[in-house]
Design an enzyme around this catalytic site. Structure first.
Site, PDB file in Angstrom:
ATOM      1  N   TYR A  37       4.559  -9.509   9.572  1.00 11.60           N
ATOM      2  CA  TYR A  37       5.909  -9.215  10.039  1.00 11.60           C
ATOM      3  C   TYR A  37       6.280  -7.765   9.773  1.00 11.60           C
ATOM      4  O   TYR A  37       5.565  -7.038   9.088  1.00 11.60           O
ATOM      5  CB  TYR A  37       6.921 -10.163   9.382  1.00 11.60           C
ATOM      6  CG  TYR A  37       7.284  -9.836   7.945  1.00 11.60           C
ATOM      7  CD1 TYR A  37       6.399 -10.090   6.903  1.00 11.60           C
ATOM      8  CD2 TYR A  37       8.514  -9.251   7.630  1.00 11.60           C
ATOM      9  CE1 TYR A  37       6.736  -9.785   5.586  1.00 11.60           C
ATOM     10  CE2 TYR A  37       8.851  -8.942   6.321  1.00 11.60           C
ATOM     11  CZ  TYR A  37       7.962  -9.212   5.297  1.00 11.60           C
ATOM     12  OH  TYR A  37       8.289  -8.901   4.007  1.00 11.60           O
ATOM     13  N   ARG A  56       2.295   0.088  11.200  1.00  8.54           N
ATOM     14  CA  ARG A  56       2.092  -0.742   9.996  1.00  8.54           C
ATOM     15  C   ARG A  56       1.858  -2.195  10.393  1.00  8.54           C
ATOM     16  O   ARG A  56       1.029  -2.890   9.780  1.00  8.54           O
ATOM     17  CB  ARG A  56       3.288  -0.613   9.047  1.00  8.54           C
ATOM     18  CG  ARG A  56       3.051  -1.260   7.697  1.00  8.54           C
ATOM     19  CD  ARG A  56       4.141  -0.944   6.698  1.00  8.54           C
ATOM     20  NE  ARG A  56       5.434  -1.515   7.073  1.00  8.54           N
ATOM     21  CZ  ARG A  56       6.555  -1.356   6.378  1.00  8.54           C
ATOM     22  NH1 ARG A  56       6.546  -0.637   5.270  1.00  8.54           N
ATOM     23  NH2 ARG A  56       7.683  -1.900   6.773  1.00  8.54           N
ATOM     24  N   LYS A 151       1.717  -6.503   5.314  1.00 12.29           N
ATOM     25  CA  LYS A 151       3.050  -7.124   5.308  1.00 12.29           C
ATOM     26  C   LYS A 151       2.914  -8.516   5.925  1.00 12.29           C
ATOM     27  O   LYS A 151       3.238  -8.729   7.096  1.00 12.29           O
ATOM     28  CB  LYS A 151       4.034  -6.233   6.070  1.00 12.29           C
ATOM     29  CG  LYS A 151       5.486  -6.438   5.665  1.00 12.29           C
ATOM     30  CD  LYS A 151       6.337  -5.279   6.133  1.00 12.29           C
ATOM     31  CE  LYS A 151       7.817  -5.488   5.985  1.00 12.29           C
ATOM     32  NZ  LYS A 151       8.328  -5.675   4.646  1.00 12.29           N
ATOM     33  N   GLU A 183       5.270  -2.445  -7.541  1.00 13.01           N
ATOM     34  CA  GLU A 183       6.452  -2.307  -6.683  1.00 13.01           C
ATOM     35  C   GLU A 183       7.464  -3.384  -7.051  1.00 13.01           C
ATOM     36  O   GLU A 183       7.264  -4.115  -8.022  1.00 13.01           O
ATOM     37  CB  GLU A 183       6.059  -2.402  -5.202  1.00 13.01           C
ATOM     38  CG  GLU A 183       5.424  -3.726  -4.828  1.00 13.01           C
ATOM     39  CD  GLU A 183       5.065  -3.833  -3.344  1.00 13.01           C
ATOM     40  OE1 GLU A 183       5.601  -3.077  -2.520  1.00 13.01           O
ATOM     41  OE2 GLU A 183       4.237  -4.704  -3.025  1.00 13.01           O
TER      42      GLU A 183
END
Ligand code: PDD
Length: 295
Positions: A37, A56, A151, A183
């Site tokens: 996504y 990406r 992702k 992160e």
């Protein structure tokens, strides 16, 4: 993301109201979290760095061996139509591709078309209070897999980490892998030490954030001292400032970490000067560039 209105979404070639969209319970996104996504911030109906987000998405799809069902131009056409149909100008646009719905539940890749979905919601930025005071975060071990640069919709470890933060009355969890900062559960993390902005390098343990890129660009453009290098847990705990960055949170100060105020001296527990300056550069960039389809 919050949806209070029935926006137009895109599903497998059709535009329709979100409330009318249906997918099969055998969709592999539902059964296996087998998909990828993107979230693209939209300002004044301009998607920010759309091509970078689509690149990406391509990297995520390549990483899970799923052919991209749409060309860049086709994605751009879908995105433009969804943005135009929405009743609000600032949006958080969501794209998702899964490996489609088979007739059975079986792990190997099926020969079926992928499921392609896109919708938009009003963009909700941090509240004034969050901006003034910063947010509280907890640290947790990063128990995710070895490809956090992709992702994918397989977000269960992120969700569990985020809920643990919420249960503790906090906003974000900051993940530590083998003694190093990776992160946040839905953000990238920067720290400031002795006036220098420190960012963990992009690798398989973190998502390459578009906001992360922009923050480093703004630091370079304005001559702010910065280094991209591994950040230890000890450095995180002793930082002068900690920030989280994402498309929806922009640059947001973390002012409490595991119940302790972040920073030292007069600014301890409050958004620090380097972060306040970075946010000002960011807001200026948003208003002068993003809002006009530039940058
Ligand atoms: N998430 N790291 C993780 C794990 C994220 O989920 C996100 C963003 C980021 C920041 O990426 P960017 O700056 O490109 O938004 C880093 C989005 C907003 C989400 O999942 O809703």
């Amino acid at each position: 993301m919050s949806t209070t209105v029935d926006t137009t979404c895109y599903l497998n070639g059709q535009f329709l109201p979100l409330s009318a969209a249906r997918i099969s319970p055998l969709d592999r996104g539902f059964l296996f979290a087998d998909g990828a996504y993107e979230v693209i911030p939209v300002y004044s109906r301009y998607p920010f760095r759309c091509e970078e987000h689509l690149r990406r998405l391509q990297d995520s799809l390549d990483g899970i061996r799923l052919a991209n069902p749409l060309s860049i131009a086709q994605w751009q056409a879908v995105i433009a139509q969804i943005i135009e149909a929405a009743p609000f100008a600032d949006q958080s646009l969501y794209l998702q591709v899964t490996r489609g719905a088979d007739t059975k539940r079986d792990q190997p890749f099926p020969a079926v078309p992928p499921t392609v979905f896109a919708f938009t919601a009003a963009l909700t930025r941090p509240s004034d209070e969050m901006r003034r005071s910063g947010i509280a975060a907890i640290t947790l071990p990063d128990i995710r897999w070895g490809r956090c640069d992709l992702k994918t919709v397989a977000l269960l470890p992120n969700i569990l980490a985020r809920q643990q933060a919420v249960d503790a009355g906090c906003t974000e969890s900051i993940l530590i892998r083998e003694g190093f900062l990776t992160e946040g559960s839905a953000s990238n993390i920067f720290i400031v030490r002795k006036g220098i902005i420190l960012a963990p390098p992009k690798d398989h343990h973190m998502l390459p954030g578009t906001t992360y890129d922009l923050v480093l660009e703004l630091a370079a453009r304005h001559g702010a001292a910065h280094e991209v290098r591994p950040v230890t847990e000890a450095e995180l705990r002793d930082a002068d400032e900690v920030w989280m960055t994402s498309s929806t949170k922009e640059v947001l100060a973390v002012t409490t970490l595991d119940g302790q105020p972040v920073g030292h001296g007069a600014d301890a527990g409050r958004p620090g000067p380097v972060g306040r300056q970075m946010l000002a550069w960011y807001v200026d960039f948003r208003e002068q560039q993003m809002r006009h389809g530039r940058g």
